[in-house]
Design a protein around this motif. Structure first.
Motif, PDB file in Angstrom:
ATOM      1  N   VAL A  14      13.595   2.516  -4.208  1.00 21.10           N
ATOM      2  CA  VAL A  14      13.899   3.828  -3.639  1.00 21.10           C
ATOM      3  C   VAL A  14      13.139   3.996  -2.328  1.00 21.10           C
ATOM      4  O   VAL A  14      12.250   3.221  -2.001  1.00 21.10           O
ATOM      5  CB  VAL A  14      13.544   4.974  -4.613  1.00 21.10           C
ATOM      6  CG1 VAL A  14      14.346   4.863  -5.892  1.00 21.10           C
ATOM      7  CG2 VAL A  14      12.073   4.998  -4.924  1.00 21.10           C
ATOM      8  N   GLU A  15      13.496   5.034  -1.606  1.00 25.55           N
ATOM      9  CA  GLU A  15      12.819   5.356  -0.348  1.00 25.55           C
ATOM     10  C   GLU A  15      11.355   5.696  -0.637  1.00 25.55           C
ATOM     11  O   GLU A  15      11.060   6.474  -1.538  1.00 25.55           O
ATOM     12  CB  GLU A  15      13.520   6.541   0.307  1.00 25.55           C
ATOM     13  CG  GLU A  15      13.057   6.845   1.702  1.00 25.55           C
ATOM     14  CD  GLU A  15      13.482   5.793   2.715  1.00 25.55           C
ATOM     15  OE1 GLU A  15      12.728   5.598   3.672  1.00 25.55           O
ATOM     16  OE2 GLU A  15      14.547   5.177   2.541  1.00 25.55           O
ATOM     17  N   HIS A  16      10.462   5.093   0.115  1.00 22.03           N
ATOM     18  CA  HIS A  16       9.034   5.337  -0.049  1.00 22.03           C
ATOM     19  C   HIS A  16       8.535   6.249   1.070  1.00 22.03           C
ATOM     20  O   HIS A  16       8.953   6.109   2.215  1.00 22.03           O
ATOM     21  CB  HIS A  16       8.246   4.028   0.024  1.00 22.03           C
ATOM     22  CG  HIS A  16       8.420   3.157  -1.174  1.00 22.03           C
ATOM     23  ND1 HIS A  16       9.589   2.509  -1.447  1.00 22.03           N
ATOM     24  CD2 HIS A  16       7.566   2.834  -2.166  1.00 22.03           C
ATOM     25  CE1 HIS A  16       9.451   1.814  -2.562  1.00 22.03           C
ATOM     26  NE2 HIS A  16       8.230   1.996  -3.011  1.00 22.03           N
ATOM     27  N   ALA A  17       7.645   7.152   0.724  1.00 25.24           N
ATOM     28  CA  ALA A  17       6.983   8.001   1.715  1.00 25.24           C
ATOM     29  C   ALA A  17       5.580   7.452   1.933  1.00 25.24           C
ATOM     30  O   ALA A  17       4.849   7.213   0.982  1.00 25.24           O
ATOM     31  CB  ALA A  17       6.916   9.446   1.210  1.00 25.24           C
ATOM     32  N   CYS A  18       5.223   7.223   3.156  1.00 24.56           N
ATOM     33  CA  CYS A  18       3.899   6.688   3.464  1.00 24.56           C
ATOM     34  C   CYS A  18       3.164   7.710   4.315  1.00 24.56           C
ATOM     35  O   CYS A  18       3.766   8.366   5.135  1.00 24.56           O
ATOM     36  CB  CYS A  18       4.037   5.381   4.223  1.00 24.56           C
ATOM     37  SG  CYS A  18       2.470   4.599   4.638  1.00 24.56           S
ATOM     38  N   CYS A  19       2.060   7.906   4.241  1.00 21.76           N
ATOM     39  CA  CYS A  19       1.010   7.392   3.393  1.00 21.76           C
ATOM     40  C   CYS A  19       0.355   8.593   2.726  1.00 21.76           C
ATOM     41  O   CYS A  19       0.045   9.584   3.376  1.00 21.76           O
ATOM     42  CB  CYS A  19       0.001   6.601   4.167  1.00 21.76           C
ATOM     43  SG  CYS A  19       0.713   5.078   4.880  1.00 21.76           S
ATOM     44  N   VAL A  20       0.153   8.529   1.446  1.00 26.22           N
ATOM     45  CA  VAL A  20      -0.266   9.660   0.628  1.00 26.22           C
ATOM     46  C   VAL A  20      -1.733   9.998   0.885  1.00 26.22           C
ATOM     47  O   VAL A  20      -2.598   9.133   0.819  1.00 26.22           O
ATOM     48  CB  VAL A  20      -0.036   9.356  -0.866  1.00 26.22           C
ATOM     49  CG1 VAL A  20      -0.535  10.485  -1.730  1.00 26.22           C
ATOM     50  CG2 VAL A  20       1.431   9.082  -1.110  1.00 26.22           C
ATOM     51  N   GLY A  21      -1.991  11.258   1.166  1.00 25.02           N
ATOM     52  CA  GLY A  21      -3.358  11.747   1.292  1.00 25.02           C
ATOM     53  C   GLY A  21      -4.218  11.022   2.299  1.00 25.02           C
ATOM     54  O   GLY A  21      -5.415  10.882   2.107  1.00 25.02           O
ATOM     55  N   GLY A  22      -3.619  10.512   3.378  1.00 25.35           N
ATOM     56  CA  GLY A  22      -4.387   9.807   4.386  1.00 25.35           C
ATOM     57  C   GLY A  22      -4.809   8.404   3.963  1.00 25.35           C
ATOM     58  O   GLY A  22      -5.676   7.793   4.578  1.00 25.35           O
ATOM     59  N   THR A  23      -4.206   7.880   2.895  1.00 20.76           N
ATOM     60  CA  THR A  23      -4.501   6.527   2.426  1.00 20.76           C
ATOM     61  C   THR A  23      -3.339   5.619   2.796  1.00 20.76           C
ATOM     62  O   THR A  23      -2.380   6.049   3.429  1.00 20.76           O
ATOM     63  CB  THR A  23      -4.683   6.492   0.894  1.00 20.76           C
ATOM     64  OG1 THR A  23      -3.402   6.723   0.279  1.00 20.76           O
ATOM     65  CG2 THR A  23      -5.673   7.538   0.430  1.00 20.76           C
ATOM     66  N   TRP A  24      -3.388   4.377   2.363  1.00 19.63           N
ATOM     67  CA  TRP A  24      -2.275   3.447   2.587  1.00 19.63           C
ATOM     68  C   TRP A  24      -1.307   3.428   1.407  1.00 19.63           C
ATOM     69  O   TRP A  24      -0.354   2.669   1.391  1.00 19.63           O
ATOM     70  CB  TRP A  24      -2.794   2.037   2.870  1.00 19.63           C
ATOM     71  CG  TRP A  24      -3.740   1.509   1.828  1.00 19.63           C
ATOM     72  CD1 TRP A  24      -5.099   1.640   1.828  1.00 19.63           C
ATOM     73  CD2 TRP A  24      -3.414   0.787   0.640  1.00 19.63           C
ATOM     74  NE1 TRP A  24      -5.636   1.044   0.702  1.00 19.63           N
ATOM     75  CE2 TRP A  24      -4.622   0.510  -0.039  1.00 19.63           C
ATOM     76  CE3 TRP A  24      -2.223   0.352   0.078  1.00 19.63           C
ATOM     77  CZ2 TRP A  24      -4.668  -0.175  -1.241  1.00 19.63           C
ATOM     78  CZ3 TRP A  24      -2.277  -0.344  -1.128  1.00 19.63           C
ATOM     79  CH2 TRP A  24      -3.502  -0.601  -1.764  1.00 19.63           C
ATOM     80  N   TYR A  25      -1.528   4.288   0.416  1.00 16.76           N
ATOM     81  CA  TYR A  25      -0.644   4.330  -0.745  1.00 16.76           C
ATOM     82  C   TYR A  25       0.716   4.923  -0.389  1.00 16.76           C
ATOM     83  O   TYR A  25       0.801   5.891   0.346  1.00 16.76           O
ATOM     84  CB  TYR A  25      -1.256   5.165  -1.875  1.00 16.76           C
ATOM     85  CG  TYR A  25      -2.441   4.510  -2.517  1.00 16.76           C
ATOM     86  CD1 TYR A  25      -2.277   3.417  -3.362  1.00 16.76           C
ATOM     87  CD2 TYR A  25      -3.719   4.977  -2.277  1.00 16.76           C
ATOM     88  CE1 TYR A  25      -3.365   2.804  -3.941  1.00 16.76           C
ATOM     89  CE2 TYR A  25      -4.828   4.372  -2.858  1.00 16.76           C
ATOM     90  CZ  TYR A  25      -4.634   3.284  -3.695  1.00 16.76           C
ATOM     91  OH  TYR A  25      -5.712   2.686  -4.261  1.00 16.76           O
ATOM     92  N   ASN A  26       1.762   4.316  -0.936  1.00 15.00           N
ATOM     93  CA  ASN A  26       3.119   4.833  -0.793  1.00 15.00           C
ATOM     94  C   ASN A  26       3.452   5.720  -1.980  1.00 15.00           C
ATOM     95  O   ASN A  26       2.868   5.577  -3.048  1.00 15.00           O
ATOM     96  CB  ASN A  26       4.133   3.685  -0.738  1.00 15.00           C
ATOM     97  CG  ASN A  26       4.004   2.895   0.525  1.00 15.00           C
ATOM     98  OD1 ASN A  26       3.868   3.453   1.593  1.00 15.00           O
ATOM     99  ND2 ASN A  26       4.037   1.580   0.408  1.00 15.00           N
ATOM    100  N   GLU A  27       4.401   6.600  -1.779  1.00 15.53           N
ATOM    101  CA  GLU A  27       4.815   7.492  -2.851  1.00 15.53           C
ATOM    102  C   GLU A  27       6.339   7.524  -2.920  1.00 15.53           C
ATOM    103  O   GLU A  27       7.015   7.518  -1.905  1.00 15.53           O
ATOM    104  CB  GLU A  27       4.294   8.900  -2.576  1.00 15.53           C
ATOM    105  CG  GLU A  27       4.690   9.911  -3.619  1.00 15.53           C
ATOM    106  CD  GLU A  27       4.145  11.294  -3.318  1.00 15.53           C
ATOM    107  OE1 GLU A  27       3.713  11.958  -4.261  1.00 15.53           O
ATOM    108  OE2 GLU A  27       4.139  11.709  -2.147  1.00 15.53           O
ATOM    109  N   CYS A  28       6.850   7.553  -4.142  1.00 12.09           N
ATOM    110  CA  CYS A  28       8.276   7.759  -4.391  1.00 12.09           C
ATOM    111  C   CYS A  28       8.392   9.063  -5.158  1.00 12.09           C
ATOM    112  O   CYS A  28       7.743   9.238  -6.188  1.00 12.09           O
ATOM    113  CB  CYS A  28       8.860   6.635  -5.231  1.00 12.09           C
ATOM    114  SG  CYS A  28       8.675   5.010  -4.525  1.00 12.09           S
ATOM    115  N   LEU A  29       9.203   9.947  -4.675  1.00 12.87           N
ATOM    116  CA  LEU A  29       9.359  11.233  -5.343  1.00 12.87           C
ATOM    117  C   LEU A  29      10.150  11.069  -6.641  1.00 12.87           C
ATOM    118  O   LEU A  29      11.141  10.325  -6.679  1.00 12.87           O
ATOM    119  CB  LEU A  29      10.045  12.225  -4.422  1.00 12.87           C
ATOM    120  CG  LEU A  29       9.290  12.505  -3.115  1.00 12.87           C
ATOM    121  CD1 LEU A  29      10.095  13.420  -2.218  1.00 12.87           C
ATOM    122  CD2 LEU A  29       7.924  13.103  -3.407  1.00 12.87           C
ATOM    123  N   PRO A  30       9.744  11.745  -7.724  1.00 13.95           N
ATOM    124  CA  PRO A  30      10.445  11.617  -9.002  1.00 13.95           C
ATOM    125  C   PRO A  30      11.945  11.888  -8.908  1.00 13.95           C
ATOM    126  O   PRO A  30      12.744  11.168  -9.509  1.00 13.95           O
ATOM    127  CB  PRO A  30       9.744  12.647  -9.894  1.00 13.95           C
ATOM    128  CG  PRO A  30       8.361  12.735  -9.323  1.00 13.95           C
ATOM    129  CD  PRO A  30       8.552  12.585  -7.831  1.00 13.95           C
TER     130      PRO A  30
END
Length: 108
Positions: free
Chosen positions: A30-46
């Motif tokens: 799925v589409e990833h949103a970068c970057c969570v909370g100023g980190t390098w972690y990606n997020e996928c919305l539920p």
């Protein structure tokens, strides 16, 4: 293939992993949103996971409380996340990844 190796016992309190069953079966991500909370972690919305991968985030999430020294194997198209760490300790782990050079990695 990814091998996730926790160096401490992991559980809900210190941020163990969760996987979403069946999300690898469509062969897409799925589409990833970068970057969570100023980190390098990606997020996928539920909602994006449910719409794209036809999963149910209320029923298909499996919590993986993995003991120190054990291994959780998954591939790069298995939806996964770690829970927040609410403990007073760092949740140390290793991520080991294997992939043949020149093969698509599942992300475009």
């Amino acid at each position: 293939v990814t091998a996730w190796v926790p160096l401490v016992d992991t559980h809900r309190t210190n941020g163990c992993m969760q996987v979403v069953t069946g999300t690898h079966s469509k062969g897409i991500t799925v589409e990833h949103a970068c970057c969570v909370g100023g980190t390098w972690y990606n997020e996928c919305l539920p909602a994006e996971l449910e719409a794209t991968l036809d999963c149910d985030m209320a029923a298909d999430v499996v919590t993986c409380e993995v003991p120190r020294g054990s291994v959780l194997f998954l591939n790069n198209i298995t939806a996964h996340r770690s829970l927040p760490n609410f403990s007073d300790s760092v949740r140390w782990s290793l991520d080991l990844r294997w992939q043949r050079g020149g093969e698509p990695n599942g992300f475009s």
